[in-house]
Design a protein around this motif. Structure first.
Motif, PDB file in Angstrom:
ATOM      1  N   PHE A  15     -66.329  52.557  67.535  1.00 35.61           N
ATOM      2  CA  PHE A  15     -66.276  53.984  67.854  1.00 35.61           C
ATOM      3  C   PHE A  15     -65.331  54.771  66.952  1.00 35.61           C
ATOM      4  O   PHE A  15     -65.254  55.986  67.038  1.00 35.61           O
ATOM      5  N   PHE A  16     -64.605  54.089  66.042  1.00 33.19           N
ATOM      6  CA  PHE A  16     -63.751  54.793  65.074  1.00 33.19           C
ATOM      7  C   PHE A  16     -64.627  55.521  64.050  1.00 33.19           C
ATOM      8  O   PHE A  16     -65.718  55.073  63.718  1.00 33.19           O
ATOM      9  N   THR A  38     -75.508  51.769  62.984  1.00 27.83           N
ATOM     10  CA  THR A  38     -76.034  50.873  64.021  1.00 27.83           C
ATOM     11  C   THR A  38     -76.598  51.632  65.209  1.00 27.83           C
ATOM     12  O   THR A  38     -77.363  51.069  65.986  1.00 27.83           O
ATOM     13  N   TRP A  39     -76.235  52.901  65.359  1.00 27.03           N
ATOM     14  CA  TRP A  39     -76.762  53.700  66.465  1.00 27.03           C
ATOM     15  C   TRP A  39     -78.158  54.220  66.131  1.00 27.03           C
ATOM     16  O   TRP A  39     -79.085  54.116  66.926  1.00 27.03           O
ATOM     17  N   LYS A  61     -69.160  59.489  61.632  1.00 29.14           N
ATOM     18  CA  LYS A  61     -69.974  59.066  62.770  1.00 29.14           C
ATOM     19  C   LYS A  61     -69.414  57.759  63.325  1.00 29.14           C
ATOM     20  O   LYS A  61     -68.914  56.932  62.566  1.00 29.14           O
ATOM     21  N   PRO A  62     -69.545  57.551  64.630  1.00 30.48           N
ATOM     22  CA  PRO A  62     -69.130  56.268  65.194  1.00 30.48           C
ATOM     23  C   PRO A  62     -70.201  55.200  64.943  1.00 30.48           C
ATOM     24  O   PRO A  62     -71.329  55.517  64.554  1.00 30.48           O
ATOM     25  N   TYR A  63     -69.828  53.961  65.160  1.00 27.34           N
ATOM     26  CA  TYR A  63     -70.738  52.803  65.111  1.00 27.34           C
ATOM     27  C   TYR A  63     -71.334  52.548  63.729  1.00 27.34           C
ATOM     28  O   TYR A  63     -72.478  52.156  63.594  1.00 27.34           O
ATOM     29  N   MET A  64     -70.528  52.767  62.702  1.00 24.93           N
ATOM     30  CA  MET A  64     -70.964  52.522  61.327  1.00 24.93           C
ATOM     31  C   MET A  64     -70.451  51.160  60.864  1.00 24.93           C
ATOM     32  O   MET A  64     -69.431  50.667  61.338  1.00 24.93           O
ATOM     33  N   ALA A  65     -71.190  50.576  59.928  1.00 25.80           N
ATOM     34  CA  ALA A  65     -70.789  49.317  59.299  1.00 25.80           C
ATOM     35  C   ALA A  65     -70.968  49.472  57.791  1.00 25.80           C
ATOM     36  O   ALA A  65     -71.774  50.285  57.331  1.00 25.80           O
TER      37      ALA A  65
END
Length: 71
Positions: A15-16, A38-39, A61-65
């Motif tokens: 969520f960072f 990933t979202w 954005k949150p949920y990134m890789a």
């Protein structure tokens, strides 16, 4: 997370929402870099190849890789 032979690296930020991240890749190898949302289930390849100390700009954005694969 990485493989023992440095063939790929992956970092997940949950969520960072970092604006950027710096990474130290092996100097003697080149890597392709992909941003994974990933979202939204999308993968965006960054142009070019990378090695050594690099900076990757991130979408806010949150949920990134970030996945780095040896070329």
């Amino acid at each position: 997370m990485c493989t023992p032979d440095d063939s790929w690296f992956m970092y997940y930020f949950g969520f960072f929402k970092p604006l950027y991240r710096t990474f130290a890749l092996p100097e003697d190898k080149t890597y392709e870099i992909e941003l994974i949302d990933t979202w939204d289930m999308t993968v965006t390849k960054l142009p070019g190849t990378f090695s050594g100390e690099i900076r990757v700009d991130m979408p806010e954005k949150p949920y990134m890789a970030v996945r780095m694969k040896k070329k």
